[in-house]
Design an enzyme around this catalytic site. Structure first.
Site, short mmCIF file in Angstrom:
data_model
loop_
_atom_site.label_atom_id
_atom_site.label_comp_id
_atom_site.label_asym_id
_atom_site.label_seq_id
_atom_site.Cartn_x
_atom_site.Cartn_y
_atom_site.Cartn_z
N LEU A 160 0.86 -1.17 0.00
CA LEU A 160 0.00 0.00 0.00
C LEU A 160 0.90 1.22 0.00
O LEU A 160 1.92 1.25 0.69
CB LEU A 160 -0.89 -0.02 1.26
CG LEU A 160 -2.19 0.79 1.27
CD1 LEU A 160 -3.10 0.38 0.11
CD2 LEU A 160 -2.90 0.57 2.60
N ASP A 161 0.54 2.24 -0.78
CA ASP A 161 1.36 3.44 -0.87
C ASP A 161 1.63 4.02 0.52
O ASP A 161 0.77 3.96 1.40
CB ASP A 161 0.65 4.51 -1.70
CG ASP A 161 0.46 4.10 -3.14
OD1 ASP A 161 1.13 3.16 -3.58
OD2 ASP A 161 -0.38 4.72 -3.82
N ARG A 162 2.80 4.60 0.69
CA ARG A 162 3.17 5.18 1.98
C ARG A 162 2.17 6.22 2.44
O ARG A 162 1.83 6.31 3.63
CB ARG A 162 4.58 5.82 1.87
CG ARG A 162 5.11 6.38 3.18
CD ARG A 162 6.29 7.29 2.93
NE ARG A 162 5.93 8.43 2.10
CZ ARG A 162 5.33 9.52 2.55
NH1 ARG A 162 5.01 9.63 3.81
NH2 ARG A 162 5.02 10.50 1.73
#
Length: 304
Positions: A160-162
């Site tokens: 999952l994107d930061r």
């Protein structure tokens, strides 16, 4: 010690530095450095690193503890070297990725273990945390956090994107990680997002715009239709930044997205959360949601 709580935090630099090359790199305008060696002596790890880099023993130990030192020995997989007294041997390949700003960075909110289903860990990842470590360290990764919370073999299954908060799955055993990976690859896992977008969204839509030359499908359902609309996005595929790119393609860019869309700037950062994940496990259908107390204030979770 800096508190990194928004998308302009020091960890953004972490992703940018992945693109640098060379055995020793200096990030322009910063103190970030990378070193690589092939050992020709037997020596204590911390002693060697301090001598070769000029860093104090304390700074070396801090970097090691936070996962910024990588060791490759023979045919063994590369691993993070944390023990200061570890004996290095001739032929060992060692790398130190040292950025004082990243190593000093902390985050106010910590991950939350939502549920433990045997060897599957259902976890809430807050904004700012990495799914797993980078060459610059892993002290702000959910994978490492789990390892320090009594799950030493926890391993990432998907990413999952930061800058996106949401539900994630981690496995406690290698074969379980493989099984979960197959579920994702075979599209047996439903991944649902909530996003606040710039613009009106009067009716449901399906976006099939290819991304990176690959088929990509996102189903968008409006929960609040007027601008700024609140939408639920159910993705069939998992392309890079798929939700953000598809919404921007439909001229409904996510609020606070610095990369995609126009007219969607917002001081509170990215208005996107992976709030729900549904997957089959041991004859049951698991429906995992972010606890209501952890939902962002701009969101309204829909009924099941």
């Amino acid at each position: 010690m800096p508190i990194c709580s928004n998308m302009r935090s020091a960890h953004l630099k972490c992703w940018q530095k992945h693109r640098l090359t060379g055995s020793m790199r200096h990030a322009m305008g910063s103190e970030a450095r990378q070193w690589q060696w092939v050992l020709d002596v037997e020596v204590c790890a911390a002693d060697w690193l301090a001598k070769e880099t000029g860093l104090s023993k304390g700074r070396v130990k801090d970097a090691m503890n936070k996962g910024a030192v990588l060791l490759k020995r023979g045919r063994q997989p590369e691993k993070r070297l944390r023990r200061a007294t570890f004996r290095l041997l001739p032929g060992d390949r060692l790398a130190l990725n040292h950025d004082p700003e990243i190593l000093a960075c902390t985050l106010e909110q910590t991950p939350v273990l939502i549920s433990e289903q045997g060897d599957v860990l259902e976890v809430y990842k807050p904004v700012g945390w990495l799914s797993q470590g980078s060459p610059w360290g892993d002290h702000l990764s959910v994978e490492r956090w789990l390892q320090t919370q009594g799950y030493p073999d926890a391993r990432v299954v998907h990413r999952l994107d930061r800058e996106t908060a949401g539900v994630m799955l981690y496995a406690r055993r290698r074969h379980v990680a493989g099984t979960l990976n197959q579920l994702f690859q075979n599209r047996r896992v439903r991944k649902l997002y909530l996003a606040r977008v710039a613009g009106h969204c009067p009716e449901p839509m399906t976006v099939q715009e290819p991304l990176d030359g690959k088929s990509s499908v996102s189903h968008v359902r409006p929960l609040i239709k007027q601008d700024p609309a609140l939408v639920e996005v159910d993705i069939e595929t998992g392309r890079f930044h798929q939700v953000r790119r598809h919404l921007a393609h439909m001229r409904l860019p996510v609020l606070g997205d610095p990369r995609y869309g126009e007219g969607n700037a917002h001081p509170d950062g990215l208005h996107l959360v992976a709030y729900r994940l549904i997957y089959p496990w041991k004859g049951q259908l698991r429906d995992v949601r972010i606890p209501e107390s952890l939902m962002p204030p701009w969101s309204i979770a829909p009924d099941a």
